[in-house]
Design a protein around this motif. Structure first.
Motif, PDB file in Angstrom:
ATOM      1  N   VAL A   1      59.961  58.057  24.034  1.00 56.87           N
ATOM      2  CA  VAL A   1      58.806  58.741  23.133  1.00 56.87           C
ATOM      3  C   VAL A   1      59.794  57.319  21.975  1.00 56.87           C
ATOM      4  O   VAL A   1      58.483  56.560  21.416  1.00 56.87           O
ATOM      5  N   TYR A   2      60.937  57.917  21.579  1.00 53.25           N
ATOM      6  CA  TYR A   2      61.774  57.466  20.417  1.00 53.25           C
ATOM      7  C   TYR A   2      61.699  55.679  20.752  1.00 53.25           C
ATOM      8  O   TYR A   2      61.132  55.196  19.694  1.00 53.25           O
ATOM      9  N   ILE A   3      62.135  55.520  22.015  1.00 52.17           N
ATOM     10  CA  ILE A   3      62.040  54.055  21.925  1.00 52.17           C
ATOM     11  C   ILE A   3      60.772  52.661  21.967  1.00 52.17           C
ATOM     12  O   ILE A   3      60.225  51.597  21.320  1.00 52.17           O
ATOM     13  N   CYS A   4      59.792  53.698  22.302  1.00 52.52           N
ATOM     14  CA  CYS A   4      58.020  52.920  22.193  1.00 52.52           C
ATOM     15  C   CYS A   4      57.734  53.461  20.928  1.00 52.52           C
ATOM     16  O   CYS A   4      57.361  52.033  21.089  1.00 52.52           O
ATOM     17  N   VAL A   5      57.932  54.189  20.270  1.00 52.25           N
ATOM     18  CA  VAL A   5      57.655  53.529  19.069  1.00 52.25           C
ATOM     19  C   VAL A   5      58.351  53.035  17.658  1.00 52.25           C
ATOM     20  O   VAL A   5      57.485  51.869  17.348  1.00 52.25           O
ATOM     21  N   VAL A   6      59.132  52.726  18.420  1.00 51.30           N
ATOM     22  CA  VAL A   6      60.029  52.182  17.757  1.00 51.30           C
ATOM     23  C   VAL A   6      59.764  50.191  17.700  1.00 51.30           C
ATOM     24  O   VAL A   6      59.113  49.294  17.275  1.00 51.30           O
ATOM     25  N   PHE A   7      59.558  50.383  19.459  1.00 51.87           N
ATOM     26  CA  PHE A   7      58.900  48.659  19.694  1.00 51.87           C
ATOM     27  C   PHE A   7      57.800  48.508  19.322  1.00 51.87           C
ATOM     28  O   PHE A   7      57.172  47.906  18.648  1.00 51.87           O
ATOM     29  N   VAL A   8      56.569  49.579  19.575  1.00 49.55           N
ATOM     30  CA  VAL A   8      55.256  49.465  18.925  1.00 49.55           C
ATOM     31  C   VAL A   8      55.446  49.313  17.457  1.00 49.55           C
ATOM     32  O   VAL A   8      54.791  48.044  17.012  1.00 49.55           O
TER      33      VAL A   8
ATOM     34  N   GLY B   1      59.576  39.741  20.209  1.00 51.94           N
ATOM     35  CA  GLY B   1      60.379  40.783  18.704  1.00 51.94           C
ATOM     36  C   GLY B   1      60.047  42.170  18.675  1.00 51.94           C
ATOM     37  O   GLY B   1      61.467  42.804  18.363  1.00 51.94           O
ATOM     38  N   GLY B   2      59.939  42.740  19.477  1.00 48.59           N
ATOM     39  CA  GLY B   2      59.332  44.122  19.481  1.00 48.59           C
ATOM     40  C   GLY B   2      60.957  44.706  20.706  1.00 48.59           C
ATOM     41  O   GLY B   2      61.355  45.448  20.674  1.00 48.59           O
ATOM     42  N   VAL B   3      61.226  44.128  21.833  1.00 45.30           N
ATOM     43  CA  VAL B   3      61.672  43.829  22.801  1.00 45.30           C
ATOM     44  C   VAL B   3      62.984  43.495  22.363  1.00 45.30           C
ATOM     45  O   VAL B   3      64.169  44.517  23.013  1.00 45.30           O
ATOM     46  N   TYR B   4      63.410  43.020  21.148  1.00 44.15           N
ATOM     47  CA  TYR B   4      64.962  43.012  21.535  1.00 44.15           C
ATOM     48  C   TYR B   4      65.197  43.742  20.131  1.00 44.15           C
ATOM     49  O   TYR B   4      66.011  43.842  19.510  1.00 44.15           O
ATOM     50  N   GLU B   5      64.081  44.001  18.760  1.00 47.56           N
ATOM     51  CA  GLU B   5      64.146  45.314  18.448  1.00 47.56           C
ATOM     52  C   GLU B   5      65.145  46.098  18.892  1.00 47.56           C
ATOM     53  O   GLU B   5      65.159  46.863  18.344  1.00 47.56           O
ATOM     54  N   ILE B   6      64.452  46.781  19.846  1.00 49.06           N
ATOM     55  CA  ILE B   6      65.225  48.584  20.829  1.00 49.06           C
ATOM     56  C   ILE B   6      66.286  47.803  21.308  1.00 49.06           C
ATOM     57  O   ILE B   6      66.977  48.797  21.827  1.00 49.06           O
TER      58      ILE B   6
END
Length: 318
Positions: free
Chosen positions: A215-222, A234-239
């Motif tokens: 959940v933590y990783i998914c929230v940051v991705f979105v 960008g979301g993939v790179y961010e996580i």
């Protein structure tokens, strides 16, 4: 002839797991990330890891010895704290930095509150937060690594710093480098695939639940995909960049400082993801994982209070 039945006290069902086995499993899960950190950053990374673990053990033993408390250095909790602290440091940090951080983590962040199980914040994170505040030049730089070559004298802008400065076009090659660890950053946070392997091991051993890290990783991705406007790439790179994988898998899941219920864990993870995204995008600091987890650690008693499962057979008061 009479016979008697002796019934022992509860609990009657015992688990094979112990504090030592759980802590040992987490240390084992961190070995791939530690190896990759040493591979990319060289001898300095190994030196900082050894010093951090050794000083954590010494401070724990010394504190308990002075106060005549049971010695707990064999339960692997101090080893884990020292290892996590070292993995959150750049390879360019001076040798004395993990010693100071270990003192803050073990003595001020753990033992002052009564030891393991009674601390309300993650010891390794409070140690890192102190170091970042007290010695920013020692803890925010990183030696640039290309393959096995390390340039110790120079510093390299981490991926999150580059994103913070703007004007970065995310490419597949950048994502690949972040995945395998060929980027600037702290010792244990650069190789995302090594951290994912460690997370899979912990899930297999049932040491952690999937709820907080996923959940933590998914929230940051979105949220970062939307806030930065870099889209899915960008979301993939961010996580894969920064300390997100390390924090979500190994620190946010700490038993003592995270909620006990499934619902509470999801609320906790959403809060961590939201704070991390806000700090990364709008804050003055390019990384927000450590502070987001520490802030959410403070909310755990409140989360537990309102999400605690009802006792079996409990009747609600009118």
């Amino acid at each position: 002839m009479s016979s008697s039945i002796i019934v022992s006290g509860t609990p009657h069902v015992r688990s094979k797991e112990s504090i030592q086995s759980i802590m040992r499993d987490v240390v084992i899960a961190l070995i791939p990330a530690s190896i990759m950190g040493i591979y990319y950053f060289g001898f300095r990374a190994l030196m900082l890891i050894v010093i951090s673990i050794a000083s954590s053990l010494v401070f724990e033993w010394g504190y308990e010895k002075i106060l005549k408390k049971p010695i707990t250095t064999t339960d692997f909790s101090a080893v884990l704290t020292g290892l996590l602290l070292a993995l959150n440091l750049p390879a360019s940090a001076s040798w004395w930095v993990p010693i100071v951080g270990s003192f803050v983590a073990i003595v001020l962040g753990k033992q002052f509150y009564g030891g393991l199980g009674q601390n309300f914040i993650n010891p390794a994170l409070i140690g890192r937060a102190f170091l970042v505040a007290a010695y920013p030049t020692q803890t925010t730089g990183s030696a640039f690594a290309t393959g096995r070559m390390v340039v110790d004298a120079s510093t390299y802008a981490t991926p999150l710093t580059a994103l913070k400065n703007g004007g970065v076009d995310i490419t597949g090659e950048m994502i690949k480098n972040a995945l395998i660890g060929n980027v600037g950053g702290c010792i244990g946070e650069t190789c995302a695939i090594a951290l994912i392997i460690g997370g899979i091991y912990l899930l297999y051993k049932h040491v952690i639940s999937w709820r907080i890290p996923v959940v933590y990783i998914c929230v940051v991705f979105v949220l970062t995909s939307i806030m930065r406007g870099n889209g899915l790439m960008g979301g993939v790179y961010e996580i894969f960049c920064g300390g997100l994988m390390l924090g979500a898998i190994f620190m946010a899941t700490d038993y003592v400082t995270s909620p006990i219920s499934a619902k509470g864990q999801i609320i906790f993870a959403v809060g961590c993801g939201l704070l991390t995204s806000l700090i990364r995008v709008y804050g003055g600091y390019p990384e927000g994982v450590s502070y987001s987890i520490l802030i959410m650690n403070l909310t755990v008693p409140l989360i537990d209070r309102y999400t605690r499962p009802r006792i079996f057979g409990e009747v609600k008061a009118k």
